[in-house]
Design a protein around this motif. Structure first.
Motif, mmCIF file in Angstrom:
data_model
loop_
_atom_site.group_PDB
_atom_site.id
_atom_site.type_symbol
_atom_site.label_atom_id
_atom_site.label_comp_id
_atom_site.label_asym_id
_atom_site.label_seq_id
_atom_site.Cartn_x
_atom_site.Cartn_y
_atom_site.Cartn_z
ATOM 1 N N GLY A 135 -21.290 23.585 -18.646
ATOM 2 C CA GLY A 135 -21.688 22.794 -17.485
ATOM 3 C C GLY A 135 -23.182 22.535 -17.379
ATOM 4 O O GLY A 135 -23.657 22.046 -16.358
ATOM 5 N N ALA A 136 -23.932 22.889 -18.437
ATOM 6 C CA ALA A 136 -25.385 22.647 -18.484
ATOM 7 C C ALA A 136 -26.107 23.382 -17.352
ATOM 8 O O ALA A 136 -25.606 24.376 -16.824
ATOM 9 C CB ALA A 136 -25.701 21.159 -18.496
ATOM 10 N N LEU A 137 -27.291 22.925 -16.992
ATOM 11 C CA LEU A 137 -28.122 23.623 -16.005
ATOM 12 C C LEU A 137 -28.569 22.680 -14.896
ATOM 13 O O LEU A 137 -28.961 21.552 -15.164
ATOM 14 C CB LEU A 137 -29.386 24.211 -16.666
ATOM 15 N N LYS A 138 -28.526 23.189 -13.654
ATOM 16 C CA LYS A 138 -29.132 22.478 -12.522
ATOM 17 C C LYS A 138 -30.597 22.871 -12.372
ATOM 18 O O LYS A 138 -31.417 22.078 -11.891
ATOM 19 C CB LYS A 138 -28.390 22.836 -11.224
ATOM 20 N N ALA A 139 -30.898 24.109 -12.737
ATOM 21 C CA ALA A 139 -32.261 24.617 -12.539
ATOM 22 C C ALA A 139 -32.503 25.822 -13.427
ATOM 23 O O ALA A 139 -31.567 26.518 -13.828
ATOM 24 C CB ALA A 139 -32.476 25.008 -11.073
ATOM 25 N N ILE A 140 -33.778 26.044 -13.706
ATOM 26 C CA ILE A 140 -34.248 27.279 -14.345
ATOM 27 C C ILE A 140 -35.185 27.946 -13.341
ATOM 28 O O ILE A 140 -35.977 27.262 -12.687
ATOM 29 C CB ILE A 140 -35.005 26.957 -15.656
ATOM 30 N N ALA A 141 -35.088 29.266 -13.218
ATOM 31 C CA ALA A 141 -36.025 29.999 -12.352
ATOM 32 C C ALA A 141 -36.426 31.273 -13.086
ATOM 33 O O ALA A 141 -35.599 31.886 -13.774
ATOM 34 C CB ALA A 141 -35.382 30.342 -11.012
ATOM 35 N N ILE A 142 -37.675 31.656 -12.953
ATOM 36 C CA ILE A 142 -38.219 32.742 -13.780
ATOM 37 C C ILE A 142 -38.927 33.769 -12.903
ATOM 38 O O ILE A 142 -39.680 33.422 -11.987
ATOM 39 C CB ILE A 142 -39.158 32.173 -14.862
ATOM 40 N N SER A 143 -38.699 35.039 -13.246
ATOM 41 C CA SER A 143 -39.165 36.148 -12.408
ATOM 42 C C SER A 143 -40.681 36.305 -12.420
ATOM 43 O O SER A 143 -41.286 36.567 -11.383
ATOM 44 C CB SER A 143 -38.501 37.452 -12.841
ATOM 45 N N HIS A 144 -41.287 36.186 -13.609
ATOM 46 C CA HIS A 144 -42.730 36.439 -13.720
ATOM 47 C C HIS A 144 -43.206 35.958 -15.086
ATOM 48 O O HIS A 144 -42.394 35.635 -15.958
ATOM 49 C CB HIS A 144 -43.033 37.916 -13.495
ATOM 50 N N PRO A 145 -44.515 35.903 -15.324
ATOM 51 C CA PRO A 145 -45.036 35.221 -16.523
ATOM 52 C C PRO A 145 -44.578 35.784 -17.863
ATOM 53 O O PRO A 145 -44.572 35.041 -18.851
ATOM 54 C CB PRO A 145 -46.557 35.359 -16.360
ATOM 55 N N HIS A 146 -44.173 37.052 -17.954
ATOM 56 C CA HIS A 146 -43.723 37.577 -19.242
ATOM 57 C C HIS A 146 -42.390 36.983 -19.680
ATOM 58 O O HIS A 146 -41.929 37.244 -20.798
ATOM 59 C CB HIS A 146 -43.638 39.105 -19.192
ATOM 60 N N PHE A 147 -41.765 36.213 -18.795
ATOM 61 C CA PHE A 147 -40.518 35.525 -19.140
ATOM 62 C C PHE A 147 -40.692 33.999 -19.155
ATOM 63 O O PHE A 147 -39.714 33.278 -19.283
ATOM 64 C CB PHE A 147 -39.397 35.934 -18.183
ATOM 65 N N TYR A 148 -41.883 33.509 -19.030
ATOM 66 C CA TYR A 148 -42.073 32.044 -19.073
ATOM 67 C C TYR A 148 -41.704 31.497 -20.459
ATOM 68 O O TYR A 148 -41.163 30.410 -20.584
ATOM 69 C CB TYR A 148 -43.529 31.671 -18.762
ATOM 70 N N THR A 149 -42.000 32.233 -21.502
ATOM 71 C CA THR A 149 -41.612 31.930 -22.895
ATOM 72 C C THR A 149 -41.659 30.424 -23.191
ATOM 73 O O THR A 149 -42.688 29.786 -23.006
ATOM 74 C CB THR A 149 -40.230 32.545 -23.218
ATOM 75 N N THR A 150 -40.510 29.847 -23.621
ATOM 76 C CA THR A 150 -40.475 28.421 -23.980
ATOM 77 C C THR A 150 -39.809 27.598 -22.876
ATOM 78 O O THR A 150 -39.043 26.677 -23.136
ATOM 79 C CB THR A 150 -39.711 28.208 -25.300
ATOM 80 N N ALA B 297 -21.292 25.124 -7.643
ATOM 81 C CA ALA B 297 -22.263 24.072 -7.311
ATOM 82 C C ALA B 297 -23.180 23.742 -8.479
ATOM 83 O O ALA B 297 -24.061 22.881 -8.353
ATOM 84 C CB ALA B 297 -23.091 24.509 -6.104
ATOM 85 N N GLY B 298 -22.993 24.405 -9.613
ATOM 86 C CA GLY B 298 -23.843 24.164 -10.771
ATOM 87 C C GLY B 298 -24.391 25.476 -11.310
ATOM 88 O O GLY B 298 -24.187 26.545 -10.717
ATOM 89 N N ASN B 299 -25.075 25.367 -12.436
ATOM 90 C CA ASN B 299 -25.540 26.567 -13.135
ATOM 91 C C ASN B 299 -27.053 26.710 -13.054
ATOM 92 O O ASN B 299 -27.792 25.728 -13.043
ATOM 93 C CB ASN B 299 -25.133 26.513 -14.603
ATOM 94 N N VAL B 300 -27.482 27.968 -13.015
ATOM 95 C CA VAL B 300 -28.911 28.292 -13.012
ATOM 96 C C VAL B 300 -29.193 29.210 -14.192
ATOM 97 O O VAL B 300 -28.435 30.157 -14.440
ATOM 98 C CB VAL B 300 -29.308 29.007 -11.698
ATOM 99 N N LEU B 301 -30.262 28.948 -14.905
ATOM 100 C CA LEU B 301 -30.736 29.906 -15.898
ATOM 101 C C LEU B 301 -31.779 30.780 -15.232
ATOM 102 O O LEU B 301 -32.821 30.294 -14.780
ATOM 103 C CB LEU B 301 -31.351 29.210 -17.113
ATOM 104 N N TRP B 302 -31.453 32.080 -15.157
ATOM 105 C CA TRP B 302 -32.388 33.050 -14.574
ATOM 106 C C TRP B 302 -33.182 33.702 -15.700
ATOM 107 O O TRP B 302 -32.620 34.254 -16.632
ATOM 108 C CB TRP B 302 -31.636 34.111 -13.782
ATOM 109 N N ASP B 303 -34.492 33.596 -15.604
ATOM 110 C CA ASP B 303 -35.402 34.050 -16.656
ATOM 111 C C ASP B 303 -35.171 33.236 -17.931
ATOM 112 O O ASP B 303 -34.301 32.377 -17.991
ATOM 113 C CB ASP B 303 -35.326 35.563 -16.876
#
Ligand SMILES: [Zn+2]
Length: 275
Positions: A106-121, A83-89
């Protein structure tokens, strides 16, 4: 104007002529400013000094990390689904090669991040792939580069794609989030736990901390909260926040015994009086 990145935690701040005066993330008790002092790097200089490396853990799950290691040594995991790709963290370095490789997959449908130390760029990644970044609203105050692409979710779970579900566990941060991937581990389920539930170096246990570098433990209530959040989900395997922190099988049982061990440790009932 460059959008400067803290070299200790990897967090990017909004564009500015001069580097920010301080890193708010590093000055908070869960992180630290090194003895050598605060320092900054631009995305261009980061890309000139580092490159990203890719490791496929299993079909559909590919870790991405930078070499030489940068900041906390963050890893991201590319989750590839029908159904598409997700970047985790997320990681600080987003170079042309990384963009080309991910677009080729296939590029990304969404990015989702665990917590602020991984917000990065995360804002740079969002713009490169034209997708939203899902952050738990409870950690909103730790966003150092606000952007319309940031989507703040509330509650306990959020389904991103079929079989790809965000789970708020709290603990390390109030909005601390994990990702459940139903297709992982040959359909038995994989949990991408980041350091909301950290895979210990022995790969036999998980542990749970408010701060890992400064060694601040969590309360029993918070660890029980993480366990309760995961209770409805089945998973055979856990991928932690570094390449090699993986519990390959029996992960649900590992979680149960790890929570029990932690609660006994902080209650003072873990060992006999003479040990
Ligand atoms: Zn920092």
């Amino acid at each position: 104007m460059p959008a400067f990145i803290c070299t200790t935690c990897g967090t990017q701040y909004s564009p500015s002529d001069a580097p920010p005066a301080q890193c708010i993330i590093c000055e908070e008790e869960r992180q630290y400013v090194p003895l050598s002092g605060q320092s900054w790097i631009t995305p261009e200089r980061l890309a000139a000094r580092h490159a990203n490396t890719f490791r496929q853990h299993e079909p559909g799950l590919i870790s991405i990390g930078s070499l030489p290691t940068f900041a906390i040594g963050q890893n991201a995991i590319l989750v590839i689904t029908p159904a598409g790709n997700v970047l985790w963290d997320c990681i600080s370095l987003l170079d042309d090669a990384t963009i080309a490789v991910i677009k080729g997959l296939g590029a990304l449908k969404a990015i989702a991040i665990s917590h602020p130390h991984f917000y990065t760029t995360m804002v740079d990644w969002s713009r490169a792939f034209g997708c939203p970044v899902h952050l738990h609203a409870a950690d909103r105050k730790w966003v150092m580069r606000p952007d319309p692409a940031l989507s703040f979710w509330e509650g306990d779970t959020l389904k991103l794609l079929p079989g790809v579900t965000l789970i708020r566990g709290g603990g390390h941060f109030p909005g601390g989030t994990m990702l459940h991937v139903a297709q992982g581990a040959d359909g038995r389920g994989a949990l991408l736990s980041a350091d909301i539930a950290t895979v210990a170096p022995d790969r036999k246990f998980l542990s749970f901390m408010r701060s890992y570098p400064n060694l601040i433990p969590l309360s029993a209530r918070e660890v029980e909260g993480i366990a309760a959040a995961l209770a409805p989900f089945g998973f055979e395997r856990i991928y932690g926040h570094f390449f090699d922190r993986v519990i390959a099988s029996g992960a649900k049982a590992v979680l149960a015994k790890s929570v029990a061990r932690y609660l006994a440790a902080i209650a003072g009932t873990a060992r006999g009086p003479m040990e």
